[in-house]
Design an enzyme around this catalytic site. Structure first.
Site, mmCIF file in Angstrom:
data_model
loop_
_atom_site.group_PDB
_atom_site.id
_atom_site.type_symbol
_atom_site.label_atom_id
_atom_site.label_comp_id
_atom_site.label_asym_id
_atom_site.label_seq_id
_atom_site.Cartn_x
_atom_site.Cartn_y
_atom_site.Cartn_z
ATOM 1 N N SER A 132 -43.150 -27.190 -18.274
ATOM 2 C CA SER A 132 -43.841 -26.099 -18.965
ATOM 3 C C SER A 132 -42.819 -25.033 -19.308
ATOM 4 O O SER A 132 -41.775 -24.917 -18.650
ATOM 5 C CB SER A 132 -44.922 -25.495 -18.057
ATOM 6 O OG SER A 132 -45.409 -24.272 -18.576
ATOM 7 N N TYR A 145 -47.605 -20.538 -10.628
ATOM 8 C CA TYR A 145 -47.302 -21.641 -11.545
ATOM 9 C C TYR A 145 -45.823 -21.626 -11.914
ATOM 10 O O TYR A 145 -45.195 -22.685 -11.994
ATOM 11 C CB TYR A 145 -48.185 -21.510 -12.792
ATOM 12 C CG TYR A 145 -48.119 -22.707 -13.715
ATOM 13 C CD1 TYR A 145 -48.381 -23.989 -13.246
ATOM 14 C CD2 TYR A 145 -47.823 -22.551 -15.062
ATOM 15 C CE1 TYR A 145 -48.342 -25.090 -14.098
ATOM 16 C CE2 TYR A 145 -47.782 -23.643 -15.918
ATOM 17 C CZ TYR A 145 -48.042 -24.909 -15.437
ATOM 18 O OH TYR A 145 -47.993 -25.996 -16.288
#
Length: 244
Positions: A132, A145
């Site tokens: 990501s 995250y």
């Protein structure tokens, strides 16, 4: 026994995983799909002629049982993962952090460890971890995250170093905003909040990312695409997005 190359895709019941399974099947791979939601997984497998196997990457026994059903593996796409919440560090939900670490980091580790001997034995293996932009750019509300995806990025780089001289390529693809169920999971089913993430801009689709995966997989054995950052034209960084 089939001589076709075998691709394993985790988190393949929807989104990027499902699109990747279909893309690789279209390129001639025998595809093995793994995910927790077996009914949805079987639908995806049926659409691409693949084989659906139950897989919970947070459960070592599930990973071992899954790997035992995969005698050959040429390409491994570690796609299972996700985010939960957007709390600041000061009020962080430790259970959400634990889930993100287990799913993104330990899940990737477990599946890679289990299938690495088969990837090496293939003579031309590929480990592709779907990361990501969060692995590259910390942002407010993303600490849990960010931490998980930074760990996956570090693990991917170390694996690349450790496999030098072995017939296995290692790649990380880091997408930006992709319209999948990602935000719905992150915001615990809050549709309005999830939709707002993509409002006023054109995000990537799961198929866009799958096309990147298939391109990497199509490269000759001597070509290692170490990393790839893939953003929508409307996005230039984790939190800088052009919206109409």
């Amino acid at each position: 026994m089939s001589t076709r190359r075998v691709a394993v895709v985790t988190g393949a019941s929807s989104g990027i995983g499902a699109a990747t399974a279909r893309a690789l099947a279209g390129d001639g791979y025998d595809v093995v799909l793994g995910a927790r939601r077996l009914s949805a997984l079987e639908e995806v497998a049926a659409s691409c002629g693949g084989r659906a196997l139950p897989l919970g990457v947070t459960d070592p026994r599930s990973v071992a049982a899954f790997a035992a059903e995969v005698p050959r593996c040429d390409v491994l796409v570690n796609n299972a993962g996700g985010a939960k919440g957007a709390d600041p560090v000061a009020t962080a939900d430790e259970a959400a952090w634990y889930w993100m670490h287990e799913t993104n980091v330990m899940g990737t580790l477990r599946v890679t460890k289990a299938l690495l001997p088969r990837l090496i034995a293939s003579g031309d293996g590929l480990v592709l971890n779907v990361g990501s932009i969060a692995a590259r750019e910390p942002y407010s509300g993303g600490a849990g995250y960010n931490a998980a995806k930074h760990a996956v990025a570090a693990m991917t780089r170390v694996l690349r170093i450790e496999l030098l001289g072995q017939p296995v390529r290692v790649t990380e693809i880091d997408p930006g905003l992709v319209r999948t169920q990602f935000s719905l999971v992150r915001f615990d089913g809050d549709t309005e909040r999830a939709d707002a993430v993509y409002r006023g801009m054109t995000p990537l689709t799961a198929e866009d990312v799958a096309d990147c995966v298939r391109w990497v997989a199509s490269m000759p054995a001597h070509v290692n695409v170490d990393s790839m950052l893939v953003l929508a034209r409307d996005q230039v960084s984790a939190q800088v997005v052009h919206r109409v």
